[in-house]
Design a protein around this motif. Structure first.
Motif, PDB file in Angstrom:
ATOM      1  N   GLN A  42      -5.621   0.379   9.969  1.00  0.00           N
ATOM      2  CA  GLN A  42      -5.528   0.403   8.506  1.00  0.00           C
ATOM      3  C   GLN A  42      -6.816   0.968   7.903  1.00  0.00           C
ATOM      4  OE1 GLN A  42      -2.694  -0.208   7.365  1.00  0.00           O
ATOM      5  NE2 GLN A  42      -2.963  -0.433   5.192  1.00  0.00           N
ATOM      6  N   LEU A  43      -7.953   0.598   8.484  1.00  0.00           N
ATOM      7  CA  LEU A  43      -9.230   1.123   8.001  1.00  0.00           C
ATOM      8  C   LEU A  43      -9.321   2.640   8.216  1.00  0.00           C
ATOM      9  CD1 LEU A  43     -11.584  -1.765   9.139  1.00  0.00           C
ATOM     10  CD2 LEU A  43     -11.149  -1.054   6.775  1.00  0.00           C
ATOM     11  N   GLN A  44      -8.792   3.132   9.318  1.00  0.00           N
ATOM     12  CA  GLN A  44      -8.772   4.578   9.569  1.00  0.00           C
ATOM     13  C   GLN A  44      -7.954   5.300   8.508  1.00  0.00           C
ATOM     14  OE1 GLN A  44      -7.353   5.248  13.570  1.00  0.00           O
ATOM     15  NE2 GLN A  44      -9.077   4.142  14.477  1.00  0.00           N
ATOM     16  N   LEU A  45      -6.797   4.739   8.162  1.00  0.00           N
ATOM     17  CA  LEU A  45      -5.975   5.332   7.111  1.00  0.00           C
ATOM     18  C   LEU A  45      -6.750   5.368   5.793  1.00  0.00           C
ATOM     19  CD1 LEU A  45      -3.359   6.435   5.838  1.00  0.00           C
ATOM     20  CD2 LEU A  45      -2.614   4.049   5.576  1.00  0.00           C
ATOM     21  N   LEU A  46      -7.392   4.260   5.457  1.00  0.00           N
ATOM     22  CA  LEU A  46      -8.167   4.215   4.217  1.00  0.00           C
ATOM     23  C   LEU A  46      -9.307   5.229   4.240  1.00  0.00           C
ATOM     24  CD1 LEU A  46      -8.231   0.368   3.603  1.00  0.00           C
ATOM     25  CD2 LEU A  46      -7.035   2.083   2.225  1.00  0.00           C
ATOM     26  N   ASP A  47      -9.975   5.372   5.374  1.00  0.00           N
ATOM     27  CA  ASP A  47     -11.051   6.370   5.493  1.00  0.00           C
ATOM     28  C   ASP A  47     -10.514   7.780   5.260  1.00  0.00           C
ATOM     29  OD1 ASP A  47     -12.997   4.470   5.992  1.00  0.00           O
ATOM     30  OD2 ASP A  47     -12.906   4.706   8.178  1.00  0.00           O
ATOM     31  N   LYS A  48      -9.349   8.077   5.816  1.00  0.00           N
ATOM     32  CA  LYS A  48      -8.747   9.411   5.629  1.00  0.00           C
ATOM     33  C   LYS A  48      -8.339   9.627   4.176  1.00  0.00           C
ATOM     34  CE  LYS A  48      -7.185   9.845  10.386  1.00  0.00           C
ATOM     35  NZ  LYS A  48      -6.044   9.866  11.296  1.00  0.00           N
ATOM     36  N   LEU A  49      -7.783   8.603   3.562  1.00  0.00           N
ATOM     37  CA  LEU A  49      -7.405   8.710   2.145  1.00  0.00           C
ATOM     38  C   LEU A  49      -8.637   8.899   1.267  1.00  0.00           C
ATOM     39  CD1 LEU A  49      -4.691   5.909   2.018  1.00  0.00           C
ATOM     40  CD2 LEU A  49      -4.297   8.349   1.601  1.00  0.00           C
ATOM     41  N   GLN A  70     -10.333  -1.953  -1.261  1.00  0.00           N
ATOM     42  CA  GLN A  70      -9.464  -2.412  -0.187  1.00  0.00           C
ATOM     43  C   GLN A  70     -10.167  -2.284   1.163  1.00  0.00           C
ATOM     44  OE1 GLN A  70      -5.251  -1.815   1.987  1.00  0.00           O
ATOM     45  NE2 GLN A  70      -5.327  -1.100  -0.095  1.00  0.00           N
ATOM     46  N   ARG A  71     -10.910  -1.196   1.337  1.00  0.00           N
ATOM     47  CA  ARG A  71     -11.630  -0.988   2.597  1.00  0.00           C
ATOM     48  C   ARG A  71     -12.652  -2.114   2.813  1.00  0.00           C
ATOM     49  NH1 ARG A  71     -14.912   0.411   6.033  1.00  0.00           N
ATOM     50  NH2 ARG A  71     -14.599   2.044   7.563  1.00  0.00           N
ATOM     51  N   GLU A  72     -13.375  -2.469   1.770  1.00  0.00           N
ATOM     52  CA  GLU A  72     -14.363  -3.554   1.865  1.00  0.00           C
ATOM     53  C   GLU A  72     -13.693  -4.880   2.195  1.00  0.00           C
ATOM     54  OE1 GLU A  72     -16.464  -3.469  -1.859  1.00  0.00           O
ATOM     55  OE2 GLU A  72     -17.179  -1.420  -1.497  1.00  0.00           O
ATOM     56  N   GLN A  73     -12.557  -5.125   1.568  1.00  0.00           N
ATOM     57  CA  GLN A  73     -11.819  -6.367   1.813  1.00  0.00           C
ATOM     58  C   GLN A  73     -11.337  -6.427   3.257  1.00  0.00           C
ATOM     59  OE1 GLN A  73      -8.577  -7.158  -0.903  1.00  0.00           O
ATOM     60  NE2 GLN A  73      -7.597  -8.510   0.551  1.00  0.00           N
ATOM     61  N   LEU A 100       0.835  -1.203   0.000  1.00  0.00           N
ATOM     62  CA  LEU A 100       0.000   0.000   0.000  1.00  0.00           C
ATOM     63  C   LEU A 100       0.869   1.252   0.000  1.00  0.00           C
ATOM     64  CD1 LEU A 100      -2.739   1.457   0.224  1.00  0.00           C
ATOM     65  CD2 LEU A 100      -2.504   1.254   2.720  1.00  0.00           C
ATOM     66  N   TYR A 101       1.882   1.277   0.834  1.00  0.00           N
ATOM     67  CA  TYR A 101       2.748   2.457   0.913  1.00  0.00           C
ATOM     68  C   TYR A 101       3.437   2.726  -0.427  1.00  0.00           C
ATOM     69  CZ  TYR A 101       2.265   2.537   6.038  1.00  0.00           C
ATOM     70  OH  TYR A 101       1.793   2.619   7.325  1.00  0.00           O
ATOM     71  N   ALA A 114     -12.077   4.155  -6.240  1.00  0.00           N
ATOM     72  CA  ALA A 114     -12.590   2.792  -6.428  1.00  0.00           C
ATOM     73  C   ALA A 114     -11.640   1.769  -5.804  1.00  0.00           C
ATOM     74  CB  ALA A 114     -12.798   2.512  -7.913  1.00  0.00           C
ATOM     75  N   CYS A 115     -10.344   1.936  -6.025  1.00  0.00           N
ATOM     76  CA  CYS A 115      -9.354   1.002  -5.464  1.00  0.00           C
ATOM     77  C   CYS A 115      -9.346   1.057  -3.934  1.00  0.00           C
ATOM     78  CB  CYS A 115      -7.958   1.320  -5.999  1.00  0.00           C
ATOM     79  SG  CYS A 115      -7.733   0.945  -7.746  1.00  0.00           S
TER      80      CYS A 115
END
Length: 176
Positions: free
Chosen positions: A162-169, A120-123, A98-99, A115-116
């Protein structure tokens, strides 16, 4: 990792490779430990040749025979060595894939990035729910003490972080 896990499970009771695979799969341990079914059988055969495990019994089911393995005294010693090594090794595993992707994210359009990230968030959300179900299954196979509880709580927090990072992104790209 497979050797430590297999020896640890065989310390609990003699088992076949299939039984070990089922315990790991049903408790969702295989997911966080990264142990593939084939690695269990490979580890058993290798450890048998090293006298760390031995066949305790052969069970006949139809035309097939199933080897039930047990840990040897040498295997017990090796298990303790592996356990000490694992406890001393760095436990931080960064999401390098991811990084790396984030380093070049500007090469994709906003909609594709969103979309990507959503996929990833759903997964990760599905995986977290599977892990939460895993502790219930694990309780059927073994005593879940305070240490195992802490392990699962930490595992959940890793997913949540990891989900928090994805939410922020996602929020960042939705604002653009």
């Amino acid at each position: 990792m497979a050797r430590l896990m297999v020896l640890g499970l065989l310390r609990m009771k003699p088992m076949s490779g299939y039984e070990i695979q089922q315990v790991l799969s049903q408790s969702k341990t295989d997911a966080w430990a990264g142990i593939l079914p084939g690695s269990i059988y490979h580890a058993l055969k290798k450890m048998e040749s090293e006298s760390l495990v031995e066949i305790d019994a052969l069970q006949q089911t139809g035309n097939r025979s199933k080897a039930i393995y047990k840990i040897t005294k040498q295997g017990e010693e090796h298990f303790l060595e592996l356990l000490r090594e694992a406890l001393q090794a760095s436990s931080i595993r960064l999401p390098s894939q991811l990084y790396t992707a984030l380093s070049f994210i500007q090469e994709l359009g906003r909609e594709e990035v969103l979309a990507c990230l959503q996929l990833q968030r759903e997964q990760l959300t599905r995986e977290l729910e599977q892990q939460k179900a895993g502790i219930k299954i694990k309780q059927e196979f073994m005593n879940v003490d305070g240490v195992v509880e802490l392990l699962f709580q930490n595992l959940y927090k890793q997913y949540e972080l990891q989900l928090q990072l994805l939410d922020k992104l996602i929020a960042h790209y939705e604002q653009q």
